[in-house]
Scaffold this motif. Sequence first.
Motif, PDB file in Angstrom:
ATOM      1  N   GLN A 197       0.762  -1.145   0.028  1.00 35.53           N
ATOM      2  CA  GLN A 197      -0.113   0.022  -0.090  1.00 35.53           C
ATOM      3  C   GLN A 197       0.702   1.294  -0.089  1.00 35.53           C
ATOM      4  O   GLN A 197       0.639   2.266  -0.726  1.00 35.53           O
ATOM      5  CB  GLN A 197      -0.708   0.094   1.306  1.00 35.53           C
ATOM      6  CG  GLN A 197      -2.161  -0.928   1.057  1.00 35.53           C
ATOM      7  CD  GLN A 197      -2.874  -0.952   2.414  1.00 35.53           C
ATOM      8  OE1 GLN A 197      -2.355  -0.858   3.509  1.00 35.53           O
ATOM      9  NE2 GLN A 197      -4.174  -1.407   2.361  1.00 35.53           N
ATOM     10  N   ILE A 200       2.396   1.926  -3.368  1.00 38.63           N
ATOM     11  CA  ILE A 200       1.299   2.514  -4.403  1.00 38.63           C
ATOM     12  C   ILE A 200       1.192   3.953  -3.776  1.00 38.63           C
ATOM     13  O   ILE A 200       0.935   4.782  -4.780  1.00 38.63           O
ATOM     14  CB  ILE A 200      -0.178   1.853  -4.021  1.00 38.63           C
ATOM     15  CG1 ILE A 200       0.323   0.355  -4.469  1.00 38.63           C
ATOM     16  CG2 ILE A 200      -0.987   2.337  -4.977  1.00 38.63           C
ATOM     17  CD1 ILE A 200       0.626  -0.008  -5.900  1.00 38.63           C
ATOM     18  N   TRP A 201       0.960   4.443  -2.572  1.00 37.87           N
ATOM     19  CA  TRP A 201       0.680   5.625  -2.350  1.00 37.87           C
ATOM     20  C   TRP A 201       2.067   6.541  -2.921  1.00 37.87           C
ATOM     21  O   TRP A 201       1.675   7.737  -3.125  1.00 37.87           O
ATOM     22  CB  TRP A 201       0.564   5.733  -0.980  1.00 37.87           C
ATOM     23  CG  TRP A 201      -0.838   4.840  -0.283  1.00 37.87           C
ATOM     24  CD1 TRP A 201      -1.595   4.676  -1.066  1.00 37.87           C
ATOM     25  CD2 TRP A 201      -0.881   4.615   0.937  1.00 37.87           C
ATOM     26  NE1 TRP A 201      -2.693   4.010  -0.311  1.00 37.87           N
ATOM     27  CE2 TRP A 201      -2.263   3.889   0.799  1.00 37.87           C
ATOM     28  CE3 TRP A 201      -0.207   4.549   2.041  1.00 37.87           C
ATOM     29  CZ2 TRP A 201      -2.808   3.270   1.993  1.00 37.87           C
ATOM     30  CZ3 TRP A 201      -0.730   4.055   3.244  1.00 37.87           C
ATOM     31  CH2 TRP A 201      -2.109   3.345   3.309  1.00 37.87           C
ATOM     32  N   LEU A 204       1.753   7.258  -6.329  1.00 40.61           N
ATOM     33  CA  LEU A 204       0.604   8.531  -6.624  1.00 40.61           C
ATOM     34  C   LEU A 204       1.291   9.711  -6.615  1.00 40.61           C
ATOM     35  O   LEU A 204       0.945  10.682  -7.109  1.00 40.61           O
ATOM     36  CB  LEU A 204      -0.458   8.262  -5.697  1.00 40.61           C
ATOM     37  CG  LEU A 204      -1.382   7.202  -5.511  1.00 40.61           C
ATOM     38  CD1 LEU A 204      -2.544   7.285  -4.755  1.00 40.61           C
ATOM     39  CD2 LEU A 204      -2.060   6.671  -6.873  1.00 40.61           C
ATOM     40  N   TYR A 215      -5.418   3.039 -13.075  1.00 38.73           N
ATOM     41  CA  TYR A 215      -4.789   1.900 -12.265  1.00 38.73           C
ATOM     42  C   TYR A 215      -3.752   1.049 -12.925  1.00 38.73           C
ATOM     43  O   TYR A 215      -2.824   0.685 -12.153  1.00 38.73           O
ATOM     44  CB  TYR A 215      -6.043   1.040 -11.762  1.00 38.73           C
ATOM     45  CG  TYR A 215      -7.145   1.942 -11.081  1.00 38.73           C
ATOM     46  CD1 TYR A 215      -6.899   2.366  -9.638  1.00 38.73           C
ATOM     47  CD2 TYR A 215      -8.412   2.212 -11.494  1.00 38.73           C
ATOM     48  CE1 TYR A 215      -7.768   2.998  -9.029  1.00 38.73           C
ATOM     49  CE2 TYR A 215      -9.268   2.988 -10.916  1.00 38.73           C
ATOM     50  CZ  TYR A 215      -9.096   3.419  -9.695  1.00 38.73           C
ATOM     51  OH  TYR A 215      -9.997   3.906  -9.093  1.00 38.73           O
ATOM     52  N   ILE A 218      -0.472   2.609 -13.006  1.00 34.83           N
ATOM     53  CA  ILE A 218       0.198   2.523 -11.704  1.00 34.83           C
ATOM     54  C   ILE A 218       0.836   1.464 -11.568  1.00 34.83           C
ATOM     55  O   ILE A 218       1.930   1.161 -11.048  1.00 34.83           O
ATOM     56  CB  ILE A 218      -0.657   2.906 -10.639  1.00 34.83           C
ATOM     57  CG1 ILE A 218      -1.297   4.447 -10.598  1.00 34.83           C
ATOM     58  CG2 ILE A 218      -0.070   2.864  -9.258  1.00 34.83           C
ATOM     59  CD1 ILE A 218      -0.154   5.483 -10.336  1.00 34.83           C
ATOM     60  N   ILE A 235      -5.109   2.104  -3.374  1.00 31.58           N
ATOM     61  CA  ILE A 235      -5.659   3.432  -3.714  1.00 31.58           C
ATOM     62  C   ILE A 235      -6.849   3.529  -2.962  1.00 31.58           C
ATOM     63  O   ILE A 235      -6.922   4.704  -2.353  1.00 31.58           O
ATOM     64  CB  ILE A 235      -5.758   3.636  -5.434  1.00 31.58           C
ATOM     65  CG1 ILE A 235      -4.267   3.548  -5.857  1.00 31.58           C
ATOM     66  CG2 ILE A 235      -6.333   5.107  -5.293  1.00 31.58           C
ATOM     67  CD1 ILE A 235      -4.531   3.908  -7.304  1.00 31.58           C
ATOM     68  N   ASN A 238      -6.374   4.521   0.810  1.00 28.43           N
ATOM     69  CA  ASN A 238      -5.796   5.724   1.328  1.00 28.43           C
ATOM     70  C   ASN A 238      -6.535   6.421   2.123  1.00 28.43           C
ATOM     71  O   ASN A 238      -7.705   6.693   2.025  1.00 28.43           O
ATOM     72  CB  ASN A 238      -5.522   6.558  -0.265  1.00 28.43           C
ATOM     73  CG  ASN A 238      -4.931   7.939   0.141  1.00 28.43           C
ATOM     74  OD1 ASN A 238      -4.162   8.093   1.176  1.00 28.43           O
ATOM     75  ND2 ASN A 238      -5.281   8.813  -0.595  1.00 28.43           N
ATOM     76  N   CYS A 246      -4.980  10.397  -4.742  1.00 24.93           N
ATOM     77  CA  CYS A 246      -5.530   9.323  -5.509  1.00 24.93           C
ATOM     78  C   CYS A 246      -6.846   9.654  -6.245  1.00 24.93           C
ATOM     79  O   CYS A 246      -7.214   8.930  -7.185  1.00 24.93           O
ATOM     80  CB  CYS A 246      -6.242   8.459  -4.511  1.00 24.93           C
ATOM     81  SG  CYS A 246      -7.345   9.230  -3.255  1.00 24.93           S
ATOM     82  N   VAL A 249      -6.393   9.351 -10.304  1.00 23.63           N
ATOM     83  CA  VAL A 249      -6.312   7.867 -11.004  1.00 23.63           C
ATOM     84  C   VAL A 249      -7.688   7.541 -11.310  1.00 23.63           C
ATOM     85  O   VAL A 249      -8.767   7.696 -10.399  1.00 23.63           O
ATOM     86  CB  VAL A 249      -5.837   6.804  -9.920  1.00 23.63           C
ATOM     87  CG1 VAL A 249      -5.801   5.405 -10.666  1.00 23.63           C
ATOM     88  CG2 VAL A 249      -4.499   7.495  -9.360  1.00 23.63           C
TER      89      VAL A 249
END
Length: 282
Positions: A197, A200-201, A204, A215, A218, A235, A238, A246, A249
Amino acid sequence: MKDSLSLENENYKKIEKVIRYIDENFKEQPKIDEIAQYIGMSKYHLIRVFKEYVGVTPIQFLQSITLNYAKEHLKESKSILDSSLDLGLSSSSRLHDLFVNIIGVTPKEYKELGKNVDIIYGYGSTPFGEALIGFTKRGVSYLGFIDDNKESIFNRFKEIWAKANLIRDDEKAKEYLNKIFVKKEKFDLYVKGTNFQINIWKALLNIPSGTITTYQDIANSINKPKAARAVASAIGSNHIGFLIPCHRVLAKSGAMSGYRWGIERKKILVAYEAMKSGNQKS
């Protein structure tokens, strides 16, 4: 005496030369005085003319070039320090001038749901509606927008930081929101999530304001092209709206779906940033 078109043509050629110089020398991080001397203009005249053509100052343009390089280089770099040195920056902390810095909780804090962590929280206004913000000494730990869901937003905040010491202070919260949305100050973000996670953040944060991605893009950016659904889930989890963008996206179809703080707000955020980005370029 030269007419205005001739002067504009000369200015354009100089600006074109400046951009080429910055492109070729950005690793050395040239100062505005160096750029002005190279082009044979006073720095104040250079700044004015450059901004008329490009929409930003030469140094802002340089920072943009550096940031774009850093985004690509960090994917291959073994460490932030390596990237900093290659970019000609003095230390790894200099990258924090370009990126919002994400700090993940320690494994122990993750397991214990933030036990013994003091989090000040409160409510206040933003350009995009009322918000609940939480923050610690290490950074912003929650930012959620509120419509008719004040209780559910607070419950989610409390669930994420179930064992933290929650201290309500609306005045400090308003001060924090003012620094974020009015003064545009940058903050560390103190997040609670799995390694996936958090990665992924972080990805972003590489999406420039005024642009959107998918998505799948990413997933590709973290070298997991088959993980688009897992990316979407990360996402969606978040818990720091706006600062971890986010809202930039979309689904592959372009549909604006899956925004925790309301589809209308997502549309407004995307349109607002696109307008601001357009104004900066015009």
